[in-house]
Design a protein around this motif. Sequence first.
Motif, PDB file in Angstrom:
ATOM      1  N   HIS A  22       0.804  -1.193  -0.081  1.00 60.01           N
ATOM      2  CA  HIS A  22       0.135  -0.013  -0.250  1.00 60.01           C
ATOM      3  C   HIS A  22       0.962   1.129   0.168  1.00 60.01           C
ATOM      4  N   LYS A  23       1.887   1.183   0.811  1.00 62.72           N
ATOM      5  CA  LYS A  23       2.871   2.423   1.035  1.00 62.72           C
ATOM      6  C   LYS A  23       3.466   2.831  -0.552  1.00 62.72           C
ATOM      7  N   VAL A  42       6.865  -3.771  -4.337  1.00 62.81           N
ATOM      8  CA  VAL A  42       7.085  -4.634  -3.283  1.00 62.81           C
ATOM      9  C   VAL A  42       8.100  -5.830  -3.904  1.00 62.81           C
ATOM     10  N   SER A  43       9.006  -6.039  -3.429  1.00 63.81           N
ATOM     11  CA  SER A  43       9.866  -7.175  -4.133  1.00 63.81           C
ATOM     12  C   SER A  43       9.066  -8.427  -4.103  1.00 63.81           C
ATOM     13  N   PRO A  44       9.024  -9.264  -5.034  1.00 63.30           N
ATOM     14  CA  PRO A  44       8.445 -10.690  -5.273  1.00 63.30           C
ATOM     15  C   PRO A  44       8.806 -11.431  -4.111  1.00 63.30           C
ATOM     16  N   GLN A  72      13.628 -10.253   4.500  1.00 61.60           N
ATOM     17  CA  GLN A  72      13.755 -10.625   2.905  1.00 61.60           C
ATOM     18  C   GLN A  72      12.787  -9.689   2.152  1.00 61.60           C
ATOM     19  N   ALA A  73      11.983  -8.700   2.749  1.00 58.61           N
ATOM     20  CA  ALA A  73      11.330  -7.859   2.073  1.00 58.61           C
ATOM     21  C   ALA A  73      11.857  -6.857   1.852  1.00 58.61           C
ATOM     22  N   PHE A  74      11.664  -6.020   0.602  1.00 53.44           N
ATOM     23  CA  PHE A  74      12.181  -4.558   0.341  1.00 53.44           C
ATOM     24  C   PHE A  74      11.353  -3.939  -0.950  1.00 53.44           C
ATOM     25  N   THR A  75      11.462  -2.678  -1.069  1.00 50.92           N
ATOM     26  CA  THR A  75      10.772  -2.035  -2.113  1.00 50.92           C
ATOM     27  C   THR A  75      11.873  -1.796  -3.161  1.00 50.92           C
ATOM     28  N   ILE A  76      11.368  -1.915  -4.303  1.00 51.51           N
ATOM     29  CA  ILE A  76      12.373  -1.679  -5.250  1.00 51.51           C
ATOM     30  C   ILE A  76      11.868  -0.892  -6.239  1.00 51.51           C
ATOM     31  N   ASN A  77      12.732   0.026  -7.201  1.00 51.97           N
ATOM     32  CA  ASN A  77      12.305   0.928  -8.152  1.00 51.97           C
ATOM     33  C   ASN A  77      12.163   0.068  -9.501  1.00 51.97           C
ATOM     34  N   ASN A  78      11.016   0.398 -10.163  1.00 51.11           N
ATOM     35  CA  ASN A  78      10.964  -0.276 -11.431  1.00 51.11           C
ATOM     36  C   ASN A  78      11.189   0.804 -12.635  1.00 51.11           C
ATOM     37  N   THR A  79      12.416   0.703 -13.326  1.00 50.82           N
ATOM     38  CA  THR A  79      12.967   1.407 -14.407  1.00 50.82           C
ATOM     39  C   THR A  79      12.687   0.872 -15.409  1.00 50.82           C
TER      40      THR A  79
END
Length: 129
Positions: A22-23, A42-44, A72-79
């Motif tokens: 959500h964030k 959010v990372s798969p 194990q979870a983190f947010t990634i940028n999709n470029t």
Amino acid sequence: MKIFSTSISALEKGIQYSGMKHKAISQNIANVDTPNYKRKEVSPNFGQFYQDAMNAKKTDSRHHDFTGTSKQAFTINNTSHSYSHNGNNVDIDKEMSDLAENQIYYYTMIDQLSGKFQSLQNVIKGGKG
């Protein structure tokens, strides 16, 4: 001593996953017109982590133990692509769809967790409601 069952822990992880998602979606929507903003997701790995936690309840001694951490979870940028001439790659329709899907997921997790706590409350009261 473990107070709650693994299913409650798995539901907690699912709610955390939904919160992180959500964030990320909210940040994407807020920055839909920001030049050169790259959408976050959010990372798969976190979704797989949640599925592993859901399957952690051992019904057979041959099943593997669940050993994982919430780190194990983190947010990634999709470029991978860009939707506008200013370098922004946020698709508002996709974000709104993802937001609706995530809300359904969140409310499902909350409903299941509420049911677990209701069951515990009934047990504590001795089945008298």
